[in-house]
Design an enzyme around this catalytic site. Structure first.
Site, PDB file in Angstrom:
ATOM      1  N   ASN A 153     -12.706  -1.967  -4.789  1.00  0.00           N
ATOM      2  CA  ASN A 153     -12.500  -2.645  -6.061  1.00  0.00           C
ATOM      3  C   ASN A 153     -13.638  -3.618  -6.351  1.00  0.00           C
ATOM      4  OD1 ASN A 153     -11.613  -4.136  -8.210  1.00  0.00           O
ATOM      5  ND2 ASN A 153     -10.056  -5.244  -7.050  1.00  0.00           N
ATOM      6  N   CYS A 162      -5.977  -7.020  -6.835  1.00  0.00           N
ATOM      7  CA  CYS A 162      -5.766  -6.316  -5.586  1.00  0.00           C
ATOM      8  C   CYS A 162      -5.153  -7.255  -4.555  1.00  0.00           C
ATOM      9  CB  CYS A 162      -7.079  -5.738  -5.056  1.00  0.00           C
ATOM     10  SG  CYS A 162      -8.340  -6.968  -4.754  1.00  0.00           S
ATOM     11  N   HIS A 163      -5.194  -8.545  -4.822  1.00  0.00           N
ATOM     12  CA  HIS A 163      -4.607  -9.490  -3.867  1.00  0.00           C
ATOM     13  C   HIS A 163      -3.077  -9.448  -3.913  1.00  0.00           C
ATOM     14  CE1 HIS A 163      -5.117 -11.584  -7.723  1.00  0.00           C
ATOM     15  NE2 HIS A 163      -4.003 -12.205  -7.414  1.00  0.00           N
ATOM     16  N   TYR A 168       0.845  -1.193   0.000  1.00  0.00           N
ATOM     17  CA  TYR A 168       0.000   0.000   0.000  1.00  0.00           C
ATOM     18  C   TYR A 168       0.882   1.244   0.000  1.00  0.00           C
ATOM     19  CZ  TYR A 168      -3.435  -3.434   1.476  1.00  0.00           C
ATOM     20  OH  TYR A 168      -4.243  -4.533   1.530  1.00  0.00           O
ATOM     21  N   GLU A 210      -0.372 -18.175  -7.372  1.00  0.00           N
ATOM     22  CA  GLU A 210       0.657 -17.465  -8.122  1.00  0.00           C
ATOM     23  C   GLU A 210       2.061 -17.744  -7.591  1.00  0.00           C
ATOM     24  OE1 GLU A 210      -0.144 -13.404  -8.803  1.00  0.00           O
ATOM     25  OE2 GLU A 210      -2.262 -13.692  -9.247  1.00  0.00           O
TER      26      GLU A 210
END
Length: 150
Positions: free
Chosen positions: A110, A118-119, A89, A144
């Site tokens: 979002n 956003c993750h 952030y 991921e």
DNA sequence: TATAGTTGGAATT
DNA sequence: AATTCCAACTATA
């Protein structure tokens, strides 16, 4: 509107070719997964299935409906984050010349998680929050190949 | 307009 | 390690 089957089924709402909402059902609601026949929705459905099975998919070509200019600014920056990469952030705030808290708010607002990753935005220490539940966030990061330290 | 609440972060104790 | 302050933005009244 359609639902993609997964550990947490994903409900996607669209208007035309524009995504208006993405949410995880987590077994609370019962919705039958069904595949759109054609068009952007069908492509998105296939991409999501592939993504959840571990393929490096980018959703950047899909259009998402965003209300405010601020939201577009922040989420636009978020979409630049590559697969398997993360930021914080604070980093985003610095880049956008705003405050980390405001960034957090934008991410919470979002409408389309996953499509807008956003993750991949974490708190500087630990793993911030997630409007759809932290368990979902962890699972997405795991897909991921991102390891969480805490 | 005023105020409180945010997916944060840094400073201070 | 716990508490306090800060900052930019949004939702609500």
């Amino acid at each position: 509107m359609f639902v993609v089957p997964w550990k947490f089924p994903v409900k996607v709402s669209m208007r035309g070719n524009v995504i208006t909402k993405v949410e995880f059902l987590k077994g609370k609601e019962k919705t039958i997964a069904r595949r759109p026949k054609s068009g952007v929705a069908a492509a998105l459905y296939d991409n999501m299935l592939a993504y959840f099975s571990g393929e490096r998919i980018s959703f950047n070509r899909y259009e998402v409906e965003l209300r405010s200019a601020f939201l577009r600014r922040v989420l636009g920056e978020v979409r630049k984050i590559g697969y398997g990469e993360t930021t914080t952030y604070g980093e985003l705030a610095k880049k956008l010349e705003t405050s980390p808290r405001a960034v957090g708010q934008a991410l919470k607002a979002n409408p389309a998680p996953v499509v807008i990753p956003c993750h991949r935005v974490l708190a500087k220490r630990g793993l911030g929050g997630f409007s759809q539940g932290l368990d979902v966030k962890r699972e997405l990061l795991r897909i991921e190949g991102i390891d969480l330290i805490t």
